[in-house]
Design a protein around this motif. Structure first.
Motif, PDB file in Angstrom:
ATOM      1  N   VAL A  68       0.837  -1.201   0.000  1.00 29.03           N
ATOM      2  CA  VAL A  68       0.000   0.000   0.000  1.00 29.03           C
ATOM      3  C   VAL A  68       0.869   1.247   0.000  1.00 29.03           C
ATOM      4  CG1 VAL A  68      -1.778   1.269   1.256  1.00 29.03           C
ATOM      5  CG2 VAL A  68      -1.806  -1.216   1.262  1.00 29.03           C
ATOM      6  N   THR A  69       0.547   2.150  -0.919  1.00 30.58           N
ATOM      7  CA  THR A  69       1.108   3.489  -0.913  1.00 30.58           C
ATOM      8  C   THR A  69      -0.017   4.430  -0.533  1.00 30.58           C
ATOM      9  OG1 THR A  69       2.657   2.940  -2.677  1.00 30.58           O
ATOM     10  CG2 THR A  69       2.207   5.271  -2.304  1.00 30.58           C
ATOM     11  N   VAL A  70       0.167   5.189   0.526  1.00 29.07           N
ATOM     12  CA  VAL A  70      -0.859   6.125   0.978  1.00 29.07           C
ATOM     13  C   VAL A  70      -0.473   7.509   0.467  1.00 29.07           C
ATOM     14  CG1 VAL A  70      -2.081   7.091   2.947  1.00 29.07           C
ATOM     15  CG2 VAL A  70      -1.261   4.735   3.026  1.00 29.07           C
ATOM     16  N   ARG A  79      -8.938  17.937  -8.176  1.00 26.99           N
ATOM     17  CA  ARG A  79      -8.805  16.740  -9.002  1.00 26.99           C
ATOM     18  C   ARG A  79      -7.333  16.357  -9.038  1.00 26.99           C
ATOM     19  NH1 ARG A  79      -7.958  16.230 -14.793  1.00 26.99           N
ATOM     20  NH2 ARG A  79      -8.359  18.458 -14.990  1.00 26.99           N
ATOM     21  N   TYR A  80      -7.051  15.079  -8.781  1.00 26.07           N
ATOM     22  CA  TYR A  80      -5.696  14.572  -8.916  1.00 26.07           C
ATOM     23  C   TYR A  80      -5.534  14.100 -10.355  1.00 26.07           C
ATOM     24  CZ  TYR A  80      -5.108  14.239  -3.821  1.00 26.07           C
ATOM     25  OH  TYR A  80      -4.994  14.507  -2.484  1.00 26.07           O
ATOM     26  N   TYR A  81      -4.480  14.541 -11.000  1.00 25.69           N
ATOM     27  CA  TYR A  81      -4.211  14.167 -12.383  1.00 25.69           C
ATOM     28  C   TYR A  81      -2.831  13.523 -12.451  1.00 25.69           C
ATOM     29  CZ  TYR A  81      -3.032  14.711 -17.305  1.00 25.69           C
ATOM     30  OH  TYR A  81      -2.622  14.485 -18.588  1.00 25.69           O
ATOM     31  N   PHE A  82      -2.807  12.220 -12.784  1.00 25.34           N
ATOM     32  CA  PHE A  82      -1.558  11.483 -12.901  1.00 25.34           C
ATOM     33  C   PHE A  82      -1.120  11.513 -14.360  1.00 25.34           C
ATOM     34  CE2 PHE A  82      -3.544   9.719  -9.154  1.00 25.34           C
ATOM     35  CZ  PHE A  82      -2.494   9.674  -8.267  1.00 25.34           C
ATOM     36  N   PHE A  83       0.085  12.002 -14.598  1.00 22.80           N
ATOM     37  CA  PHE A  83       0.602  12.125 -15.944  1.00 22.80           C
ATOM     38  C   PHE A  83       1.708  11.101 -16.168  1.00 22.80           C
ATOM     39  CE2 PHE A  83       3.552  14.018 -19.029  1.00 22.80           C
ATOM     40  CZ  PHE A  83       2.693  14.127 -20.105  1.00 22.80           C
ATOM     41  N   GLU A  84       1.384  10.016 -16.860  1.00 22.47           N
ATOM     42  CA  GLU A  84       2.326   9.000 -17.328  1.00 22.47           C
ATOM     43  C   GLU A  84       3.301   8.492 -16.277  1.00 22.47           C
ATOM     44  OE1 GLU A  84       4.302  10.522 -20.751  1.00 22.47           O
ATOM     45  OE2 GLU A  84       2.467  10.603 -21.929  1.00 22.47           O
ATOM     46  N   ILE A 133      -0.118  -7.605  -4.280  1.00 19.68           N
ATOM     47  CA  ILE A 133      -1.140  -6.800  -4.935  1.00 19.68           C
ATOM     48  C   ILE A 133      -0.840  -5.366  -4.537  1.00 19.68           C
ATOM     49  CG2 ILE A 133      -3.607  -6.354  -5.149  1.00 19.68           C
ATOM     50  CD1 ILE A 133      -4.030  -9.232  -4.068  1.00 19.68           C
ATOM     51  N   ARG A 134      -0.789  -4.472  -5.491  1.00 16.25           N
ATOM     52  CA  ARG A 134      -0.345  -3.098  -5.211  1.00 16.25           C
ATOM     53  C   ARG A 134      -1.517  -2.133  -5.293  1.00 16.25           C
ATOM     54  NH1 ARG A 134       4.409   0.093  -6.251  1.00 16.25           N
ATOM     55  NH2 ARG A 134       3.970   1.925  -5.000  1.00 16.25           N
ATOM     56  N   TYR A 135      -1.707  -1.317  -4.241  1.00 14.25           N
ATOM     57  CA  TYR A 135      -2.763  -0.305  -4.185  1.00 14.25           C
ATOM     58  C   TYR A 135      -2.175   1.051  -3.818  1.00 14.25           C
ATOM     59  CZ  TYR A 135      -6.838  -3.321  -4.599  1.00 14.25           C
ATOM     60  OH  TYR A 135      -7.792  -4.167  -5.077  1.00 14.25           O
ATOM     61  N   VAL A 136      -2.757   2.083  -4.416  1.00 11.78           N
ATOM     62  CA  VAL A 136      -2.509   3.456  -4.011  1.00 11.78           C
ATOM     63  C   VAL A 136      -3.783   3.921  -3.338  1.00 11.78           C
ATOM     64  CG1 VAL A 136      -2.045   5.799  -4.772  1.00 11.78           C
ATOM     65  CG2 VAL A 136      -0.896   3.897  -5.882  1.00 11.78           C
ATOM     66  N   VAL A 137      -3.692   4.240  -2.053  1.00 18.57           N
ATOM     67  CA  VAL A 137      -4.856   4.655  -1.277  1.00 18.57           C
ATOM     68  C   VAL A 137      -4.803   6.170  -1.104  1.00 18.57           C
ATOM     69  CG1 VAL A 137      -6.036   4.458   0.942  1.00 18.57           C
ATOM     70  CG2 VAL A 137      -4.968   2.446  -0.076  1.00 18.57           C
ATOM     71  N   LEU A 138      -5.855   6.835  -1.543  1.00 16.14           N
ATOM     72  CA  LEU A 138      -5.959   8.285  -1.416  1.00 16.14           C
ATOM     73  C   LEU A 138      -6.685   8.598  -0.121  1.00 16.14           C
ATOM     74  CD1 LEU A 138      -7.097   9.046  -5.053  1.00 16.14           C
ATOM     75  CD2 LEU A 138      -4.784   9.036  -4.154  1.00 16.14           C
ATOM     76  N   HIS A 139      -5.982   9.231   0.818  1.00 16.00           N
ATOM     77  CA  HIS A 139      -6.582   9.518   2.121  1.00 16.00           C
ATOM     78  C   HIS A 139      -6.051  10.842   2.641  1.00 16.00           C
ATOM     79  CE1 HIS A 139      -8.411   8.803   5.951  1.00 16.00           C
ATOM     80  NE2 HIS A 139      -7.271   8.912   6.577  1.00 16.00           N
ATOM     81  N   ILE A 168      -5.956   1.919  -7.782  1.00 16.08           N
ATOM     82  CA  ILE A 168      -6.160   3.122  -6.973  1.00 16.08           C
ATOM     83  C   ILE A 168      -7.537   3.061  -6.328  1.00 16.08           C
ATOM     84  CG2 ILE A 168      -7.084   4.512  -8.857  1.00 16.08           C
ATOM     85  CD1 ILE A 168      -5.378   6.831  -7.729  1.00 16.08           C
ATOM     86  N   CYS A 169      -7.641   3.574  -5.102  1.00 14.78           N
ATOM     87  CA  CYS A 169      -8.928   3.598  -4.409  1.00 14.78           C
ATOM     88  C   CYS A 169      -8.849   4.549  -3.221  1.00 14.78           C
ATOM     89  CB  CYS A 169      -9.317   2.200  -3.944  1.00 14.78           C
ATOM     90  SG  CYS A 169      -8.205   1.503  -2.729  1.00 14.78           S
ATOM     91  N   GLY A 170      -9.999   4.785  -2.605  1.00 15.03           N
ATOM     92  CA  GLY A 170     -10.084   5.560  -1.382  1.00 15.03           C
ATOM     93  C   GLY A 170      -9.992   4.641  -0.177  1.00 15.03           C
ATOM     94  N   LEU A 171      -9.829   5.212   0.996  1.00 17.43           N
ATOM     95  CA  LEU A 171      -9.630   4.402   2.199  1.00 17.43           C
ATOM     96  C   LEU A 171     -10.864   3.582   2.565  1.00 17.43           C
ATOM     97  CD1 LEU A 171      -7.851   3.592   4.595  1.00 17.43           C
ATOM     98  CD2 LEU A 171      -8.870   5.485   5.835  1.00 17.43           C
TER      99      LEU A 171
END
Length: 182
Positions: A68-70, A79-84, A133-139, A168-171
């Motif tokens: 998990v990456t928080v 708005r979060y915008y991920f560029f490449e 399994i890799r997740y990016v959690v936006l919190h 990617i997901c929320g908490l």
């Protein structure tokens, strides 16, 4: 007078990052309260100040290993915008409506304002955690999340693929659907 201004700026920074540290500690408390087996890869407070995309913690849950990456920023209504897989931009979108002729019905015009508040150099490396399994959690979670794909803008939601094998997901969604499999 200058001391007051500097004092106010220091207090604002203290409250902003104090709020983010409290949010991070509540995340850790939620994981501990639910008796999850997890280990920190790096200091849990460090990623509040440094946004680089590295793994913060690894959760061992029901014979699956989750890295998990928080991602914590002090901005919510953006708005979060991920560029490449190179950059994260935090974008503020505002819409202004004005009446062109108040006597004629339906004579309104709208103007959209888009401001880039902040840019972070961020790179999600998935080579080290090949068996996870890799997740990016936006919190705390922002209003919306998007990424660039080819030459288009793609809106992202919970459990969408961010880059390669990284989701990617929320908490709240992460706790209810990934950890507990409701």
């Amino acid at each position: 007078m200058l001391r007051w201004i500097i004092g106010i700026l220091v207090a604002l920074l203290f409250f902003k990052y104090g709020y983010l540290i409290i949010k991070r500690l509540t995340l850790i408390a939620k994981l501990k309260r639910n008796k999850l087996d997890f280990s920190f890869v790096r200091n849990p407070i460090f990623s509040v100040f440094r946004h680089d995309g590295k793994v913060d913690l690894i959760i061992q849950s029901q014979a699956k290993k989750i890295a998990v990456t928080v991602l914590t920023t002090p901005y919510r209504k953006v708005r979060y915008y991920f560029f490449e897989n190179k950059r994260l931009e935090i974008i503020l979108e505002r819409r202004g409506v004005f009446v062109m002729n108040p006597r004629a019905p339906g004579n309104n015009a709208a103007i959209d304002h888009v401001f880039t508040i902040r840019k972070y150099k961020i790179h999600f490396d998935n080579q080290k955690e090949a068996d996870c399994i890799r997740y990016v959690v936006l919190h705390p979670a922002p209003r919306s999340v998007s990424k660039s794909k080819d030459a288009s803008l793609v809106a992202l939601g919970d459990n969408d693929l961010l880059f390669e094998k990284i989701k990617i997901c929320g908490l709240k969604w992460f706790l209810s659907h990934v950890i507990y499999d409701d």
